[in-house]
Design a protein around this motif. Structure first.
Motif, PDB file in Angstrom:
ATOM      1  N   ARG A 162     -27.275  87.886  68.587  1.00  0.00           N
ATOM      2  CA  ARG A 162     -26.520  87.002  68.138  1.00  0.00           C
ATOM      3  C   ARG A 162     -24.695  87.309  68.288  1.00  0.00           C
ATOM      4  N   GLY A 189     -24.050  83.620  77.528  1.00  0.00           N
ATOM      5  CA  GLY A 189     -23.974  82.251  76.656  1.00  0.00           C
ATOM      6  C   GLY A 189     -22.838  82.180  75.345  1.00  0.00           C
ATOM      7  N   THR A 190     -23.216  82.404  74.385  1.00  0.00           N
ATOM      8  CA  THR A 190     -22.471  82.364  73.091  1.00  0.00           C
ATOM      9  C   THR A 190     -22.898  83.582  71.827  1.00  0.00           C
ATOM     10  N   GLN A 191     -23.101  84.400  73.227  1.00  0.00           N
ATOM     11  CA  GLN A 191     -23.370  85.741  71.800  1.00  0.00           C
ATOM     12  C   GLN A 191     -21.774  86.629  72.157  1.00  0.00           C
ATOM     13  N   HIS A 192     -21.622  87.714  70.775  1.00  0.00           N
ATOM     14  CA  HIS A 192     -20.305  87.671  70.229  1.00  0.00           C
ATOM     15  C   HIS A 192     -20.316  89.494  70.192  1.00  0.00           C
TER      16      HIS A 192
END
Length: 199
Positions: A162, A189-192
């Motif tokens: 994530r 998606g919201t991966q960083h």
């Protein structure tokens, strides 16, 4: 591991701390110039195990060495702090693949430190593959010290987690030392993913 060239050492860090404490003591405290992040210090505080690799002078390891770290949280949040030490003596050569993974959906923290020390004319190809759970957190410090005419290629592939942070520190500590740093990340998606590099 039975087919490794004579003199090559590959063992757990826990075993190496017992058998080769004098060698490791100097390495573990060597980088006074290293910008030690809180995660690096946390790793040192909770250091229990990892991998120790030593390649003797002028030895070439033909096959890649694959270090695999898999986390299984089993419905509880956990943290692991592996430490990997690679000592490549003068004129030695090795290719190392370091892989981190876990079961998808599980929440955990991997806080890894890998330290590679190369003596004169050593050659190391290093691949770090991060394929953690999409709900996991991955923080890693890679510290490289290269003496005269040593060559290091580092390839950092971030595919999971994530949140992932890679701190890469390379010290060219001799004339003719050469480092190549490559990075690849594939997120959705919201991966960083962050890569922080100091040479």
């Amino acid at each position: 591991l039975n087919e490794l060239p004579e003199g090559v050492v590959v063992e757990s860090l826990a075993r190496a701390l017992v058998d080769r404490g004098d060698v490791l003591e100097s390495v573990l405290g060597e980088r006074e110039d290293l910008d030690k992040t809180p995660f690096y210090e946390l790793n040192r505080a909770f250091m229990v195990d990892g991998a120790f690799v030593q390649i003797p002078r002028n030895v070439v390891v033909e096959e890649p060495l694959h270090l695999v770290f898999l986390t299984v949280a089993r419905e509880r949040t956990i943290a692991s702090h592996p430490v990997n030490i690679v000592l490549a003596e003068a004129g030695s050569q090795i290719q190392i693949v370091e892989t981190y993974g876990g079961l998808d959906g599980e929440v955990y923290l991997t806080n890894a430190v890998t330290e590679i020390r190369e003596e004169e004319n050593a050659v190391v190809d290093h691949y770090k593959v991060q394929r953690e759970s999409s709900s996991a957190f991955h923080v890693a410090t890679s510290s490289f010290v290269q003496k005269r005419n040593a060559t290091l290629s580092n390839h950092s592939l971030s595919l999971g987690a994530r949140l992932a942070r890679n701190d890469i520190r390379a010290l060219l500590d001799g004339e003719g030392a050469d480092v190549t740093l490559n990075g690849l990340y594939v997120v959705r998606g919201t991966q960083h993913v962050d890569h922080h590099t100091v040479i």
